[in-house]
Write a protein that holds these residues in place. Structure first.
Motif, PDB file in Angstrom:
ATOM      1  N   GLY A 133      75.315  59.504 118.880  1.00 17.06           N
ATOM      2  CA  GLY A 133      75.361  58.141 119.394  1.00 17.06           C
ATOM      3  C   GLY A 133      75.510  57.104 118.290  1.00 17.06           C
ATOM      4  N   PRO A 134      75.555  55.827 118.671  1.00 20.38           N
ATOM      5  CA  PRO A 134      75.764  54.737 117.700  1.00 20.38           C
ATOM      6  C   PRO A 134      74.486  54.325 116.972  1.00 20.38           C
ATOM      7  N   HIS A 135      73.750  55.315 116.475  1.00 21.21           N
ATOM      8  CA  HIS A 135      72.509  55.040 115.742  1.00 21.21           C
ATOM      9  C   HIS A 135      72.790  54.260 114.468  1.00 21.21           C
ATOM     10  N   VAL A 136      71.791  53.494 114.035  1.00 23.00           N
ATOM     11  CA  VAL A 136      71.881  52.770 112.772  1.00 23.00           C
ATOM     12  C   VAL A 136      70.804  53.304 111.823  1.00 23.00           C
ATOM     13  N   PHE A 137      70.806  52.807 110.576  1.00 18.64           N
ATOM     14  CA  PHE A 137      69.831  53.212 109.564  1.00 18.64           C
ATOM     15  C   PHE A 137      69.802  54.729 109.380  1.00 18.64           C
ATOM     16  N   ARG A 138      70.975  55.281 109.102  1.00 16.32           N
ATOM     17  CA  ARG A 138      71.101  56.721 108.885  1.00 16.32           C
ATOM     18  C   ARG A 138      70.963  57.055 107.394  1.00 16.32           C
ATOM     19  N   VAL A 139      70.353  58.210 107.120  1.00 12.71           N
ATOM     20  CA  VAL A 139      70.281  58.773 105.775  1.00 12.71           C
ATOM     21  C   VAL A 139      70.839  60.183 105.856  1.00 12.71           C
ATOM     22  N   PHE A 140      71.941  60.445 105.166  1.00 12.42           N
ATOM     23  CA  PHE A 140      72.630  61.728 105.277  1.00 12.42           C
ATOM     24  C   PHE A 140      72.885  62.085 106.744  1.00 12.42           C
ATOM     25  N   ASN A 141      73.356  61.109 107.491  1.00  9.01           N
ATOM     26  CA  ASN A 141      73.706  61.245 108.914  1.00  9.01           C
ATOM     27  C   ASN A 141      72.491  61.373 109.836  1.00  9.01           C
ATOM     28  N   ALA A 166      69.419  50.571 124.154  1.00  6.77           N
ATOM     29  CA  ALA A 166      70.504  50.013 123.336  1.00  6.77           C
ATOM     30  C   ALA A 166      71.596  51.044 123.096  1.00  6.77           C
ATOM     31  N   LEU A 167      71.206  52.300 122.894  1.00  2.00           N
ATOM     32  CA  LEU A 167      72.186  53.360 122.658  1.00  2.00           C
ATOM     33  C   LEU A 167      73.071  53.607 123.871  1.00  2.00           C
ATOM     34  N   HIS A 168      72.514  53.394 125.064  1.00  6.49           N
ATOM     35  CA  HIS A 168      73.216  53.761 126.289  1.00  6.49           C
ATOM     36  C   HIS A 168      73.801  52.575 127.055  1.00  6.49           C
ATOM     37  N   VAL A 224      72.052  47.833 118.973  1.00  4.16           N
ATOM     38  CA  VAL A 224      71.330  49.032 118.547  1.00  4.16           C
ATOM     39  C   VAL A 224      70.367  48.702 117.409  1.00  4.16           C
ATOM     40  N   THR A 225      70.793  47.844 116.503  1.00  5.13           N
ATOM     41  CA  THR A 225      69.907  47.427 115.403  1.00  5.13           C
ATOM     42  C   THR A 225      68.683  46.704 115.942  1.00  5.13           C
ATOM     43  N   PHE A 226      68.900  45.798 116.884  1.00  7.40           N
ATOM     44  CA  PHE A 226      67.775  45.068 117.474  1.00  7.40           C
ATOM     45  C   PHE A 226      66.825  46.026 118.190  1.00  7.40           C
ATOM     46  N   GLY A 227      67.367  46.945 118.997  1.00  8.19           N
ATOM     47  CA  GLY A 227      66.530  47.901 119.712  1.00  8.19           C
ATOM     48  C   GLY A 227      65.759  48.794 118.771  1.00  8.19           C
ATOM     49  N   THR A 228      66.407  49.210 117.683  1.00 12.98           N
ATOM     50  CA  THR A 228      65.753  50.066 116.696  1.00 12.98           C
ATOM     51  C   THR A 228      64.608  49.337 116.005  1.00 12.98           C
ATOM     52  N   LEU A 229      64.856  48.112 115.581  1.00 10.95           N
ATOM     53  CA  LEU A 229      63.814  47.329 114.911  1.00 10.95           C
ATOM     54  C   LEU A 229      62.653  47.029 115.852  1.00 10.95           C
ATOM     55  N   LEU A 230      62.953  46.794 117.122  1.00 10.98           N
ATOM     56  CA  LEU A 230      61.895  46.544 118.096  1.00 10.98           C
ATOM     57  C   LEU A 230      61.021  47.786 118.263  1.00 10.98           C
TER      58      LEU A 230
END
Length: 262
Positions: A149-157, A215-217, A228-234
């Motif tokens: 999915g369109p995840h953010v804040f990835r480290v080595f995928n 956010a992903l869906h 997605v960034t907003f949802g992740t930070l929340l």
């Protein structure tokens, strides 16, 4: 976006994840059994088995957080929601969740915790998750699965929010398990761990992780990096609220479990 249905599976990575994780699981179960004999309780063994049994609900997690196990050549024992499940999910749960929960609950039982211990346990589980999943995603010459999915804040995928939520759910499971042990009047009551694990697992990943999952869906074109960034930070913000509460609960358990009757 669509899942990588035809993506090749790295068979070497699959073999390492399978045989390595099941070998470690056998060691973890032996340690749990020895702890149980010393304290005259089946608690630790049941803790590991409850985590392993909980892996049968892994397809719900895969659907919510957009994880896909590469199918061609997979050693799978069942498929749900169209996602084939590798047989190492159960051993993976034993190591990542059951073993970590055993460390936490044992520390609480011995009174070897402080107000800041919850953050140490959180960091330990986060590191374990990162190591295990970064290998699973990237492997030797290719991985065994991916978060597509369109995840953010990835480290080595690897999306870091996954490890953050996993660490939180292990702490929640551990605290609930300690409370069950304290209140149990008979060893059979500890079978409640099999119900507690999925409850805390999805309370954390689908409850605290709700903002990032939604956010992903979101339907395109609404799904964007900003959403997605907003949802992740929340979700991350909710995690630290829960950790603050968990630290207080953990300290409350210490005196009550220092000399358990079972």
């Amino acid at each position: 976006m669509t899942p990588p249905i035809e993506h090749p599976l790295d068979l070497t990575t699959q073999a390492i994840l399978t045989w390595g994780s099941w070998g470690l699981t056998a060691v973890v179960l032996l340690v749990a059994a020895r702890l149980g004999m010393r304290e005259k309780t089946p608690f630790y063994v049941l803790l590991i088995l409850a985590a392993m049994f909980g892996a049968f609900a892994e397809p719900l997690y895969d659907e919510g957080l957009m994880l896909w196990f590469y199918a061609p050549g997979i050693w799978s024992h069942f498929t749900a929601f169209g996602v084939p499940q590798p047989n190492w999910t159960h051993s993976g749960y034993a190591i990542l969740y059951g073993c970590a929960a055993m460390i936490i609950t044992k520390s609480i039982h011995d009174g070897a915790v402080s107000q800041n211990s919850v953050y140490i346990f959180f960091a330990l589980e986060l590191v374990m998750s990162c190591v295990f999943e970064i290998f699973g995603i990237n492997g030797i010459s290719g991985g065994a699965y991916e978060y597509w999915g369109p995840h953010v804040f990835r480290v080595f995928n690897y999306p870091l929010i996954i490890g953050i939520l996993e660490a939180t759910q292990v702490i929640c499971f551990s605290l609930a398990a300690v409370e069950l042990r304290r209140r149990a009047k008979h060893p059979a009551h500890l079978l409640g761990l099999f119900a507690i694990f999925p409850m805390t697992f999805y309370a954390a990943n689908f409850g605290i992780g709700g903002p990032v999952i939604i956010a992903l869906h979101l339907d395109a074109p609404a799904t964007s990096t900003a959403f997605v960034t907003f949802g992740t930070l929340l979700s991350i913000g909710l995690v630290f609220i829960v950790l603050r509460m968990a630290g207080n609960v953990m300290m409350g358990h210490v005196d009550a479990t220092r000399n358990p009757a079972r």
